[in-house]
Design a protein around this motif. Structure first.
Motif, mmCIF file in Angstrom:
data_model
loop_
_atom_site.group_PDB
_atom_site.id
_atom_site.type_symbol
_atom_site.label_atom_id
_atom_site.label_comp_id
_atom_site.label_asym_id
_atom_site.label_seq_id
_atom_site.Cartn_x
_atom_site.Cartn_y
_atom_site.Cartn_z
ATOM 1 N N ILE A 10 3.569 -20.179 5.162
ATOM 2 C CA ILE A 10 4.789 -19.431 5.440
ATOM 3 C C ILE A 10 4.497 -17.951 5.216
ATOM 4 O O ILE A 10 4.126 -17.543 4.113
ATOM 5 N N ASP A 11 4.641 -17.155 6.277
ATOM 6 C CA ASP A 11 4.365 -15.725 6.210
ATOM 7 C C ASP A 11 5.587 -14.996 5.655
ATOM 8 O O ASP A 11 6.640 -14.964 6.286
ATOM 9 N N LEU A 12 5.424 -14.403 4.480
ATOM 10 C CA LEU A 12 6.542 -13.718 3.838
ATOM 11 C C LEU A 12 6.513 -12.209 4.060
ATOM 12 O O LEU A 12 7.325 -11.489 3.466
ATOM 13 N N THR A 13 5.613 -11.748 4.910
ATOM 14 C CA THR A 13 5.685 -10.328 5.268
ATOM 15 C C THR A 13 6.949 -10.075 6.088
ATOM 16 O O THR A 13 7.483 -8.964 6.090
ATOM 17 N N GLN A 202 17.469 -0.582 -8.273
ATOM 18 C CA GLN A 202 16.976 0.732 -7.882
ATOM 19 C C GLN A 202 15.457 0.820 -8.011
ATOM 20 O O GLN A 202 14.796 1.514 -7.233
ATOM 21 N N ASN A 203 14.894 0.080 -8.982
ATOM 22 C CA ASN A 203 13.457 0.151 -9.268
ATOM 23 C C ASN A 203 12.708 -1.121 -8.863
ATOM 24 O O ASN A 203 11.609 -1.379 -9.359
ATOM 25 N N LEU A 204 13.289 -1.876 -7.958
ATOM 26 C CA LEU A 204 12.700 -3.160 -7.571
ATOM 27 C C LEU A 204 11.270 -3.022 -7.072
ATOM 28 O O LEU A 204 10.428 -3.904 -7.267
ATOM 29 N N ASN A 211 1.551 -7.590 -6.276
ATOM 30 C CA ASN A 211 1.107 -8.066 -4.961
ATOM 31 C C ASN A 211 1.496 -9.526 -4.749
ATOM 32 O O ASN A 211 0.724 -10.327 -4.216
ATOM 33 N N LEU A 212 2.706 -9.860 -5.174
ATOM 34 C CA LEU A 212 3.255 -11.199 -5.010
ATOM 35 C C LEU A 212 4.606 -11.094 -4.308
ATOM 36 O O LEU A 212 5.276 -10.058 -4.397
ATOM 37 N N PRO A 213 5.037 -12.155 -3.630
ATOM 38 C CA PRO A 213 6.365 -12.132 -3.012
ATOM 39 C C PRO A 213 7.462 -11.957 -4.064
ATOM 40 O O PRO A 213 7.338 -12.442 -5.192
ATOM 41 N N ARG A 249 13.591 -2.208 -0.601
ATOM 42 C CA ARG A 249 12.773 -1.993 -1.787
ATOM 43 C C ARG A 249 11.737 -3.095 -1.992
ATOM 44 O O ARG A 249 11.120 -3.170 -3.054
ATOM 45 N N GLY A 250 11.568 -3.951 -0.989
ATOM 46 C CA GLY A 250 10.438 -4.864 -1.040
ATOM 47 C C GLY A 250 10.724 -6.335 -1.195
ATOM 48 O O GLY A 250 9.790 -7.130 -1.335
#
Length: 275
Positions: A10-13, A202-204, A211-213, A249-250
């Motif tokens: 499963i591509d989480l990008t 705000q800082n997520l 480098n993890l989902p 924020r990712g």
């Protein structure tokens, strides 16, 4: 950025949506709604058609001051549902919302694809070894104390720094036993004041250092409805607004009660980022 669910990468990008299915009578928003087979199947089918990538099934309420239940009661609630859902929807990717290793093990044996643990293994020492044995993706959430005590444990030396340290230690524990697919959840609403929740959002992006989902669960929580002087039934608009912020924020996975709106939010965010 991928995770392996039952042999499928499963591509989480591209952000994904996790629909919530609460089997508890006392969950903060939808407690008691999904207790009979017909309502459960109807709701899961609805979430699938609206675009859910995962369904997160929970049978133990982790809201503040929720009633404690035994492992046997949790299993009695959840196992028949997991079995029935996979009969109806064989390709369904089911996440199990539990901190108990026995519940995790028995659900995985039925075909569950992921474990979502609010305690990151701290409330059951057998959880991380169990996940490692079965090699399923593992969502580890930040939590201080337990659901019963967490609201009294909101003191931090440095909110973001303390959370980063917590995940560093928990990720190391999981990696040491060979867990490959780890997802981090900052735990909005768990051992955090309203102000701390917004500071965390705000800082997520600091969580991206692992480098993890990143999984974000903001759906209809008190940080929304209390600030807006609403109730949970009217907190969807606020949820969507904050989900957009989380994505920018990712965030890689949105855990939500309202799948259609989350899918639309992802599409709009992608258009904004790519423009």
């Amino acid at each position: 950025m991928t995770i392996n669910c039952k042999g499928n990468l499963i591509d989480l990008t591209q952000p994904k949506v996790m629909g919530i299915l609460n089997l508890t009578p006392d969950s903060f928003y939808d407690g008691g709604k999904y207790t009979d087979p017909d309502s459960i199947i109807f709701q899961v089918e609805k979430m699938i058609l609206e675009g859910a990538d995962f369904i997160d099934v929970g049978a133990y309420s982790s809201r503040p001051n929720a009633q404690d239940i035994s492992t046997d009661v949790e299993l009695a609630r959840i196992l028949p549902v997991v079995e029935r859902l996979l009969e109806e929807f064989p390709e369904l990717l089911i996440s199990i919302d539990t901190y108990r290793s026995r519940v995790a093990k028995e659900c995985i044996s039925l075909g569950a694809a992921m474990i979502n643990d609010i305690s990151a293994g701290k409330l059951d020492g057998k959880m991380i070894p169990t996940v490692a044995e079965h090699q399923v993706p593992y969502v580890m959430m930040h939590l201080k104390g337990t659901p019963k005590t967490m609201q009294r444990q909101t003191t931090y030396d440095d909110l973001i720094g303390d959370i980063l340290y917590y995940f560093s230690e928990r990720i190391a524990a999981a990696r040491s036993l060979g867990i490959n697919d780890i997802i981090v959840d900052p735990g909005f609403g768990f051992a955090k004041t309203l102000e701390q929740n917004y500071c965390l959002l705000q800082n997520l992006q600091f969580l991206k250092s692992f480098n993890l989902p990143i999984l974000v669960g903001l759906s209809r929580k008190s940080m929304i409805y209390r600030l807006l002087d609403l109730d949970t039934d009217r907190a969807l608009n606020g949820t969507t607004a904050l989900n957009m912020v989380a994505l920018l924020r990712g965030a890689n996975i949105l855990r939500v009660h309202d799948v259609k709106e989350a899918v639309e939010c992802i599409k709009l965010t992608e258009a904004l980022v790519l423009s």
